[in-house]
Design a protein around this motif. Structure first.
Motif, PDB file in Angstrom:
ATOM      1  N   UNK A  10       0.840  -1.202   0.000  1.00 32.37           N
ATOM      2  CA  UNK A  10       0.000   0.000   0.000  1.00 32.37           C
ATOM      3  C   UNK A  10       0.875   1.251   0.000  1.00 32.37           C
ATOM      4  N   UNK A  11       0.281   2.350   0.440  1.00 26.86           N
ATOM      5  CA  UNK A  11       0.999   3.626   0.479  1.00 26.86           C
ATOM      6  C   UNK A  11       2.135   3.588   1.493  1.00 26.86           C
ATOM      7  N   UNK A  12       3.020   4.579   1.379  1.00 25.79           N
ATOM      8  CA  UNK A  12       4.107   4.729   2.350  1.00 25.79           C
ATOM      9  C   UNK A  12       3.516   4.829   3.757  1.00 25.79           C
ATOM     10  N   UNK A  13       4.097   4.094   4.680  1.00 33.92           N
ATOM     11  CA  UNK A  13       3.619   4.086   6.056  1.00 33.92           C
ATOM     12  C   UNK A  13       4.519   4.969   6.920  1.00 33.92           C
ATOM     13  N   UNK A  14       3.947   6.010   7.475  1.00 29.09           N
ATOM     14  CA  UNK A  14       4.685   6.943   8.314  1.00 29.09           C
ATOM     15  C   UNK A  14       4.050   7.001   9.695  1.00 29.09           C
ATOM     16  N   UNK A  15       4.865   6.769  10.704  1.00 27.12           N
ATOM     17  CA  UNK A  15       4.401   6.902  12.082  1.00 27.12           C
ATOM     18  C   UNK A  15       5.006   8.166  12.679  1.00 27.12           C
ATOM     19  N   UNK A  16       4.133   8.985  13.261  1.00 23.60           N
ATOM     20  CA  UNK A  16       4.551  10.248  13.884  1.00 23.60           C
ATOM     21  C   UNK A  16       4.416  10.081  15.388  1.00 23.60           C
ATOM     22  N   UNK A  17       5.511  10.297  16.094  1.00 15.28           N
ATOM     23  CA  UNK A  17       5.526  10.115  17.540  1.00 15.28           C
ATOM     24  C   UNK A  17       5.520  11.478  18.206  1.00 15.28           C
ATOM     25  N   UNK A  18       4.452  11.757  18.951  1.00 16.02           N
ATOM     26  CA  UNK A  18       4.307  13.034  19.629  1.00 16.02           C
ATOM     27  C   UNK A  18       3.221  13.875  19.002  1.00 16.02           C
ATOM     28  N   UNK A  19       2.055  14.020  19.670  1.00 21.44           N
ATOM     29  CA  UNK A  19       0.930  14.753  19.070  1.00 21.44           C
ATOM     30  C   UNK A  19       0.893  16.237  19.425  1.00 21.44           C
ATOM     31  N   UNK A  20       2.070  16.853  19.590  1.00 19.61           N
ATOM     32  CA  UNK A  20       2.113  18.295  19.794  1.00 19.61           C
ATOM     33  C   UNK A  20       1.970  19.037  18.478  1.00 19.61           C
ATOM     34  N   UNK A  21       2.347  20.297  18.446  1.00 18.21           N
ATOM     35  CA  UNK A  21       2.134  21.113  17.255  1.00 18.21           C
ATOM     36  C   UNK A  21       2.895  20.587  16.044  1.00 18.21           C
ATOM     37  N   UNK A  22       4.169  20.220  16.250  1.00 16.06           N
ATOM     38  CA  UNK A  22       4.958  19.720  15.122  1.00 16.06           C
ATOM     39  C   UNK A  22       4.405  18.376  14.661  1.00 16.06           C
ATOM     40  N   UNK A  23       4.136  17.489  15.596  1.00 18.13           N
ATOM     41  CA  UNK A  23       3.614  16.173  15.246  1.00 18.13           C
ATOM     42  C   UNK A  23       2.287  16.247  14.518  1.00 18.13           C
ATOM     43  N   UNK A  24       1.408  17.099  14.986  1.00 18.39           N
ATOM     44  CA  UNK A  24       0.103  17.244  14.323  1.00 18.39           C
ATOM     45  C   UNK A  24       0.269  17.763  12.895  1.00 18.39           C
ATOM     46  N   UNK A  25       1.141  18.757  12.740  1.00 16.32           N
ATOM     47  CA  UNK A  25       1.369  19.311  11.403  1.00 16.32           C
ATOM     48  C   UNK A  25       1.869  18.239  10.443  1.00 16.32           C
ATOM     49  N   UNK A  26       2.890  17.488  10.852  1.00 15.78           N
ATOM     50  CA  UNK A  26       3.471  16.495   9.957  1.00 15.78           C
ATOM     51  C   UNK A  26       2.506  15.341   9.701  1.00 15.78           C
TER      52      UNK A  26
END
Length: 309
Positions: A10-26
């Protein structure tokens, strides 16, 4: 037969660790680019409600083991606070043993590449990508990222993936030397962003009784023109105001209008301003001397007629 990568279906799988401002943006931006994104947090909170409204998949760290078995990530983007970043990376490295290595990034400005060594030891390609950007709301910040400078420190093996990420973000990548001293680098950026915000907040506090709701847009316009002049002409030639003119009388009036604790704060801010005015060659020697006296209240007391009585 070569082993099949379970993530390639499937599509590229990206995990973002940390739901602060930077994490939410990315997380928001990578999802908009069609990637399979999971936003991870340590504990439940309002960030999950926000993510649900954005159609983003979320997970708590306790769910990580199951998610790793079902669909391991190709990218790990670490965006927690600087104070917990090292612990977070070490914790994730402990969980990633036996997982096919991918590309791991952290976005801190104060921490370098060595913090990612636990993942590098497992075969992950590692990089530090630090956006020179004050993050606010996710969509607004993602749009701003497309014109921002992002500084990079990366291993040789990760450089091609850094370029891919740079194109995805639409940013301007600026490569930094390995193991440089990040302290003055981070200080410079903090002065330009965080300290500027504090100065504008103080300015608004002083101006609001007169301009009301118009104080903020007026200051935004004024500061914007000052920043534009700085960019176009440099600091020495763009500096304006009573200090570079050597107008000690006006500066003394400023000090007299402030309560003692704020006057002390203003004097501290005058020091670098006066230094710049002197270096510019636009401030007379007499003006400089008069202003220097204002920086030292005890010297003024010694000069006053009452002190000699």
């Amino acid at each position: 037969m070569a082993a099949t990568d379970p993530r390639s279906r499937n599509a590229v799988t990206t995990w973002v660790i940390g739901p602060g401002r930077v994490g939410r943006c990315l997380a928001w931006g990578h999802r908009q680019q069609g990637e399979a994104v999971v936003l991870f947090g340590r504990q439940a909170g309002p960030w999950q409600t926000w993510a649900a409204e954005q159609n983003l998949t979320t997970a708590l760290l306790e769910q990580r083991k199951q998610d790793l078995a079902e669909r391991p990530p190709q990218r790990l983007l670490f965006c927690p606070g600087d104070d917990v970043l090292a612990e977070s990376i070490q914790d994730w490295a402990s969980a990633m043993a036996g997982v096919l290595p991918g590309f791991a990034v952290h976005t801190s400005g104060i921490h370098g590449l060595t913090l990612l060594q636990p993942l590098a030891d497992l075969g992950w390609r590692t990089a530090v990508l630090h956006p020179l950007l004050p993050f606010t709301e996710a969509e607004t910040s993602w749009q701003a990222l497309s014109s921002a400078v992002v500084t990079v420190e990366a291993t040789e093996q990760a450089k091609s993936e850094v370029e891919v990420l740079g194109r995805l973000w639409g940013c301007l990548l600026h490569w930094l030397p390995a193991d440089f001293d990040r302290r003055p680098y981070h200080l410079a950026l903090s002065l330009a962003a965080n300290h500027l915000t504090a100065l504008l907040a103080w300015s608004e506090e002083l101006l609001q009784p007169l301009l009301g709701d118009q104080a903020r847009p007026a200051l935004t316009s004024l500061a914007g023109h000052a920043v534009q002049a700085f960019e176009e002409r440099g600091p020495a030639q763009s500096l304006t105001g009573p200090v570079v003119r050597g107008d000690a009388e006006v500066v003394a009036a400023h000090l007299a209008a402030l309560p003692p604790e704020q006057a002390g704060r203003y004097r501290q801010l005058l020091e670098p301003l006066l230094d710049l005015a002197e270096r510019s060659g636009r401030l007379s020697r007499e003006g400089s001397q008069a202003l220097r006296l204002l920086l030292n209240p005890s010297a003024l007391d010694e000069e006053s007629p009452d002190s000699k009585a």
